[in-house]
Design an enzyme around this catalytic site. Structure first.
Site, short mmCIF file in Angstrom:
data_model
loop_
_atom_site.label_atom_id
_atom_site.label_comp_id
_atom_site.label_asym_id
_atom_site.label_seq_id
_atom_site.Cartn_x
_atom_site.Cartn_y
_atom_site.Cartn_z
N HIS A 16 11.77 -6.36 4.91
CA HIS A 16 11.00 -5.87 3.76
C HIS A 16 9.50 -5.86 4.08
O HIS A 16 8.80 -6.85 3.89
CB HIS A 16 11.30 -6.76 2.55
CG HIS A 16 10.85 -6.21 1.24
ND1 HIS A 16 11.56 -6.39 0.08
CD2 HIS A 16 9.75 -5.50 0.89
CE1 HIS A 16 10.92 -5.82 -0.93
NE2 HIS A 16 9.82 -5.27 -0.46
N LEU A 28 4.30 -0.62 5.09
CA LEU A 28 3.28 -0.25 6.09
C LEU A 28 2.36 0.87 5.61
O LEU A 28 1.43 1.24 6.31
CB LEU A 28 3.94 0.11 7.42
CG LEU A 28 4.67 -1.04 8.12
CD1 LEU A 28 5.20 -0.61 9.48
CD2 LEU A 28 3.78 -2.27 8.27
N ARG A 29 2.65 1.43 4.43
CA ARG A 29 1.74 2.35 3.73
C ARG A 29 1.46 3.67 4.41
O ARG A 29 0.66 4.46 3.92
CB ARG A 29 0.39 1.67 3.43
CG ARG A 29 0.49 0.35 2.67
CD ARG A 29 1.12 0.52 1.30
NE ARG A 29 0.99 -0.69 0.50
CZ ARG A 29 1.92 -1.14 -0.33
NH1 ARG A 29 3.05 -0.47 -0.50
NH2 ARG A 29 1.73 -2.24 -1.03
N ASP A 41 8.03 -9.02 2.30
CA ASP A 41 7.46 -8.15 1.26
C ASP A 41 5.95 -7.98 1.46
O ASP A 41 5.18 -7.94 0.50
CB ASP A 41 7.78 -8.67 -0.15
CG ASP A 41 7.51 -7.62 -1.23
OD1 ASP A 41 7.18 -6.47 -0.89
OD2 ASP A 41 7.62 -7.98 -2.42
N PRO A 92 0.45 -4.94 -7.82
CA PRO A 92 1.16 -6.14 -7.38
C PRO A 92 1.42 -6.10 -5.87
O PRO A 92 1.69 -5.02 -5.32
CB PRO A 92 2.47 -6.07 -8.16
CG PRO A 92 2.71 -4.60 -8.36
CD PRO A 92 1.35 -3.95 -8.44
N GLY A 93 1.35 -7.26 -5.23
CA GLY A 93 1.72 -7.35 -3.82
C GLY A 93 0.72 -8.17 -3.04
O GLY A 93 -0.45 -8.27 -3.42
C1 NCD Z 1 5.34 -3.87 -3.52
C2 NCD Z 1 4.33 -2.80 -3.11
O1 NCD Z 1 3.13 -3.05 -3.25
O2 NCD Z 1 4.71 -1.76 -2.58
N1 NCD Z 1 4.71 -4.74 -4.44
C3 NCD Z 1 5.10 -5.97 -4.79
O3 NCD Z 1 4.48 -6.57 -5.67
N2 NCD Z 1 6.09 -6.59 -4.20
C4 NCD Z 1 6.57 -3.23 -4.06
C5 NCD Z 1 7.74 -4.18 -4.17
O4 NCD Z 1 8.14 -4.83 -3.18
O5 NCD Z 1 8.31 -4.26 -5.23
ZN ZN Z 2 10.24 -4.88 -4.61
#
Ligand code: NCD
Ligand code: ZN
Length: 447
Positions: free
Chosen positions: A67, A70-71, A314, A332-333
């Site tokens: 998971h 890499l954008r 993630d 988020p992330g």
């Molecule tokens: C992820 C993202 O930024 O692409 N963000 C996150 O908060 N985990 C998407 C995801 O894994 O749900």
């Molecule tokens: Zn997710």
């Protein structure tokens, strides 16, 4: 050991502990595989071998991340396959799975093949593309999974991650289709009707701070539903970023029923809890949200017991303007590739919940098995592919976002001093990272 000297790039690792166990030994790599193990392993290494003095260090199979974001394509201002590959190599990874929520979405073979090819050109880690389950991640119509699976990128995992495949009929069809193709569906478990406007874990902390809550049931109801759908379809389902004690209980129940369900947990859900919200710093905003200390304890125990199969980062880079804003507006992330091993060492090894062989299980072997990679997560034995990581378990280091290889800097561990460090990563016998520097192959098409 053959009589002839090893040809090609050779590496001799001296005085290393395999899986952190037994007595130190030497390991010779050549032609992309482990050639010899033992005190006399170096006798045929030749004058050009690169010698690594690994006294005090541990050798494990290279890590596999199911998971990673890499954008590329679309948000190269936050990460690229180039920069993300460097972060992965520095974190000890030899294979990563790049999620499909790019722009354009990886819902076609054009995008998935591009991701695979670009990863191979960079040459630091195998970047396996994840294909979208539904067109545009919209949850309405199945994507061309078979075409992506038979492309050059050989897509073997499909996910709408970032979004839940919330429609039970679409999820049912996806599971049926995936089992006939022999691929894996990975679900971002979030019932969207329960998380409208949610920005933080629903609990006393969010209530006091005035943050709209994301209840545990939003995750758990989808985990339960998808376990039943997988049972009836005779298919496998993988749960992304498990975050609650209830999900661990449901996994235990589903396994007991013989259902083919696997799950990952992120490093941040093993370490951090919702007390981090007090500062309103959006670096702590993530989906699913940081939960309570009781969830963290249950996730650690579930991972130690094998109910949660593996650790997945993630890794989710975000631009400064998308993080340094009010909590509700922030994306988020959080970054994860370069800090994962240290967080696992802190939460699982230093606590006595896992030994280093257990770390190999949750970071290398299980993820490779779940997704069916036959060249990763392999035993440390002669003839096996030399996809490896060396770890200094006694090192400590302090995290600084700008020092990380990622383009974005959104690490929640800023200024924290963490245990254990990846010293060397090796992909098919070639050193890809060493002492904090990624080693780009000469032919990678940069510059
Ligand atoms: C992820 C993202 O930024 O692409 N963000 C996150 O908060 N985990 C998407 C995801 O894994 O749900
Ligand atoms: Zn997710």
């Amino acid at each position: 050991m053959s009589d002839s000297a090893v040809t090609g790039e050779t590496v001799l690792i001296k005085n290393v502990l395999l899986y952190g166990e037994g007595e130190p030994t030497d390991v010779l790599l050549g032609d992309g595989v482990i050639v010899a193990i033992g005190a006399d392993a170096g006798k045929d290494s030749g004058p050009d071998a690169e010698v690594i003095d690994a006294a005090g260090q541990i050798l494990l199979p290279g890590f596999v991340d199911l998971h990673t974001h890499l954008r590329e394509p679309g948000r190269e201002d936050t990460e690229t396959i180039d920069s993300g590959s460097a972060a992965a190599a520095l974190g000890g990874y030899t294979a990563v799975f790049a999620m499909a929520n790019t722009s354009p979405v990886a819902d076609s073979v054009v995008v998935t093949d591009h991701v695979w090819r670009r990863g191979q050109e960079v040459g630091l880690v195998d970047v396996h593309p994840v294909g979208a389950v539904t067109v545009g991640l919209e949850g309405k119509q199945l994507a061309e999974m078979a075409t992506m699976a038979s492309g050059i990128g050989r897509v073997r995992m499909f996910s709408d991650d970032g979004h839940c495949v919330y429609d039970p009929l679409i999820m049912r069809r996806a599971l049926e289709y995936s089992s006939s193709l022999g691929v894996l569906i990975a679900q971002h478990a979030e019932e969207p009707r329960l998380t409208v406007g949610a920005v933080a874990h629903e609990g006393p902390t969010a209530a006091r701070l005035g943050l709209a809550g994301w209840p545990r049931a939003a995750e758990e109801s989808i985990v339960a539903r998808d376990a039943l759908l997988a049972r009836d379809a005779g298919a496998r389902v993988h749960i992304c970023h498990a975050s609650t004690a209830g999900t661990v209980e449901l996994m235990k129940w589903a396994r007991g029923q013989g259902i083919s369900i696997t799950a990952e947990v992120t490093p941040h859900h093993l370490l951090l809890d919702d007390s981090r919200l007090e500062t309103y710093d959006a670096v702590n905003k993530v989906n699913p949200p940081l939960r309570e200390a009781s969830d963290v304890a249950a996730l650690r125990a579930g991972l130690a017991e094998g109910i949660i199969d593996c650790v997945a980062t993630d890794h989710a880079p975000h631009a400064e303007q998308d993080k340094c804003c009010e909590f509700a507006a922030a994306r988020p992330g959080m970054l994860g590739l370069e800090t994962a091993l240290s967080i696992v060492a802190q939460t699982m090894v230093r606590t006595g919940l896992l030994d280093w062989r257990g770390v190999a299980r949750v970071m290398s072997e299980r993820p490779a098995e779940i997704v069916g990679l036959d060249d990763q997560g392999r035993p440390l034995e002669v003839g096996e592919p030399a996809n490896l990581v060396l770890i200094d378990p006694d090192a400590e280091w302090t995290v600084h976002g700008p020092d990380l290889a990622s383009v974005a800097h959104n690490t929640p561990y800023e200024s924290m001093t963490l245990p254990a460090r990846v010293t060397t990563t090796i992909l098919r016998g070639r050193i890809t990272a060493s002492d904090g520097q990624a080693r780009v192959p000469a032919r990678n098409g940069r510059g």
